[in-house]
Enzyme design. Structure first.
Site, short mmCIF file in Angstrom:
data_model
loop_
_atom_site.label_atom_id
_atom_site.label_comp_id
_atom_site.label_asym_id
_atom_site.label_seq_id
_atom_site.Cartn_x
_atom_site.Cartn_y
_atom_site.Cartn_z
N ARG A 186 0.87 -1.17 0.00
CA ARG A 186 0.00 0.00 0.00
C ARG A 186 0.91 1.23 0.00
O ARG A 186 2.02 1.18 0.52
CB ARG A 186 -0.89 0.02 1.23
CG ARG A 186 -1.80 -1.19 1.39
CD ARG A 186 -2.58 -1.11 2.70
NE ARG A 186 -3.49 -2.24 2.86
CZ ARG A 186 -3.20 -3.37 3.50
NH1 ARG A 186 -1.99 -3.52 4.04
NH2 ARG A 186 -4.08 -4.34 3.60
N LYS B 148 -2.02 -2.71 8.05
CA LYS B 148 -3.21 -2.32 8.80
C LYS B 148 -3.27 -3.05 10.14
O LYS B 148 -2.89 -4.21 10.25
CB LYS B 148 -4.47 -2.64 7.99
CG LYS B 148 -4.67 -1.73 6.78
CD LYS B 148 -6.00 -2.02 6.10
CE LYS B 148 -6.26 -1.05 4.97
NZ LYS B 148 -7.56 -1.32 4.30
N HIS C 78 -2.65 2.33 -5.84
CA HIS C 78 -3.25 1.11 -5.31
C HIS C 78 -3.51 0.09 -6.42
O HIS C 78 -3.48 -1.13 -6.18
CB HIS C 78 -4.55 1.44 -4.58
CG HIS C 78 -4.90 0.43 -3.52
ND1 HIS C 78 -4.15 0.25 -2.38
CD2 HIS C 78 -5.91 -0.47 -3.45
CE1 HIS C 78 -4.68 -0.70 -1.63
NE2 HIS C 78 -5.75 -1.16 -2.27
N ARG D 13 -0.66 -2.22 -6.70
CA ARG D 13 -0.72 -3.30 -5.71
C ARG D 13 -1.66 -4.40 -6.21
O ARG D 13 -1.35 -5.59 -6.11
CB ARG D 13 -1.19 -2.73 -4.38
CG ARG D 13 -1.52 -3.75 -3.28
CD ARG D 13 -1.86 -2.98 -2.00
NE ARG D 13 -2.69 -3.74 -1.10
CZ ARG D 13 -2.22 -4.57 -0.16
NH1 ARG D 13 -0.93 -4.77 -0.04
NH2 ARG D 13 -3.05 -5.19 0.66
N HIS E 33 -3.24 -9.37 4.03
CA HIS E 33 -4.67 -9.49 4.28
C HIS E 33 -4.90 -10.34 5.52
O HIS E 33 -4.33 -11.42 5.67
CB HIS E 33 -5.37 -10.15 3.10
CG HIS E 33 -5.51 -9.26 1.91
ND1 HIS E 33 -5.74 -9.74 0.62
CD2 HIS E 33 -5.46 -7.91 1.79
CE1 HIS E 33 -5.82 -8.71 -0.21
NE2 HIS E 33 -5.64 -7.60 0.46
N TYR F 31 -9.18 -11.88 -6.12
CA TYR F 31 -8.27 -11.91 -7.27
C TYR F 31 -8.50 -13.13 -8.15
O TYR F 31 -8.13 -13.10 -9.32
CB TYR F 31 -6.82 -11.86 -6.78
CG TYR F 31 -6.48 -10.54 -6.17
CD1 TYR F 31 -6.27 -9.42 -6.96
CD2 TYR F 31 -6.41 -10.39 -4.79
CE1 TYR F 31 -6.00 -8.18 -6.40
CE2 TYR F 31 -6.13 -9.15 -4.23
CZ TYR F 31 -5.93 -8.06 -5.03
OH TYR F 31 -5.67 -6.84 -4.47
#
Length: 319
Positions: free
Chosen positions: A175, A197, A265, A268, A291, A300
């Site tokens: 990110r 995150k 983004h 990514r 994730h 994806y």
């Protein structure tokens, strides 16, 4: 301890709709989200605002400040009425789902603290969300974007900086916030230590092309940030703003004729899509992207299938 403008804004909506006891519990909950769950400031503020709006709704619904007794009497119908009102105000499903998540978090906190247990939330369904596919660049578009970044700036060190950041987004799947938070201490000869995150730390392989781009930037950079300071700097020496990289990508879109969806983004997304297309497994890609849930990564597979079908239709004689 949680303080500052984020805390102040998060508490504002609850100030006149709850009694002192509930306000204190909300403050405790926000501190727990910040210090234990380590939510990002924007997420923390959004959760506080969502709960504040719910408390305001309850206060109007019940004719007075929300108390512990008010929450004991809470029913599923009350929460559904709140959600229906918010939807009537034009709030989308994603924001409604976040609001419900905030309520579940707060009432879960009260239950863990031994303050209150309620079944009301179990009677409320999470709004159905439309799954949107990320827009990935082709392999050649991604490579051209990185190569062109070097020619978009007259100052060599700034050109090298922007090239390195863009290379990290595509070559390491970072990110933009993760790339700009990197320090010298996070760099190894073959790996990157990335803080994502929720404060989750992951190790990402550092391929030669990305390492060379970073080394080129470090060799030209006119500043000397400490080992624990942000590596990427603005022209005045402060930490680099993500807005500058977004503007650089905007320039690159114009120069290369790329669609508006070609953002940092999107690089990514391209990283993940191209790995999957070359045989990468979902679990590995999940780890590389940081994730928390495999379901986030599974989007994806739909993207790659969509690309496969498009290629088939274009190439088949009866397409």
């Amino acid at each position: 301890m949680l303080t500052g403008p984020v805390y102040a804004r998060a508490m504002t909506d609850s100030a006149f709709s709850t009694d002192p006891f509930i306000r204190a519990r909300i403050a405790d909950w926000l501190r727990d989200l910040a210090s234990v769950r380590r939510l990002a400031p924007r997420t923390l503020e959004a959760y506080g605002s969502d709960l504040g709006q719910f408390m305001g709704f309850l206060a109007r619904h019940m004719g007075g400040p929300v108390s512990l007794q008010s929450l004991r009497e809470l029913r599923g119908a009350d929460i559904r009425s709140f959600m229906a009102q918010r939807r009537g105000d034009g709030v989308g499903s994603r924001s409604l789902a976040r609001a419900l998540s905030a309520l579940k978090s707060f009432f879960g906190f009260l239950e863990r603290e031994g303050t209150l247990a309620t079944e009301a939330l179990n009677a409320v369904r999470t709004p159905r969300l439309a799954r949107t596919l990320p827009k990935a660049l082709s392999v050649s578009e991604a490579k051209d974007t990185i190569d062109a970044a070097q020619a978009m700036e007259e100052r060599p060190w700034v050109a090298a900086r922007d090239t390195a950041v863009i290379a990290l987004c595509y070559g390491a799947g970072l990110r933009i916030s993760e790339a700009l938070a990197l320090t010298r201490a996070d760099l190894d000869a073959e790996t990157l230590r990335v803080t994502g995150k929720g404060g989750r730390v992951r190790m990402v392989p550092l391929i030669a092309a990305v390492r060379e781009a970073i080394d080129a930037y470090i060799g030209l950079m006119p500043f000397s940030p400490g080992p624990e300071e942000a590596l990427f700097r603005g022209v005045r020496g402060g930490p680099l703003s993500p807005r500058l990289i977004q503007l650089r990508m905007q320039q690159l879109r114009g120069a290369l004729g790329l669609p508006p969806s070609a953002t940092p983004h999107a690089l990514r997304h391209s990283f993940a899509t191209h790995l999957l297309g070359r045989g990468g497994d979902l679990r590995t890609i999940q780890e590389l992207l940081g994730h928390a849930s495999l379901s986030t990564t599974q989007i994806y597979t739909a993207l790659d299938t969509e690309h496969l079908l498009e290629s088939y239709v274009r190439a088949h004689p009866r397409g």
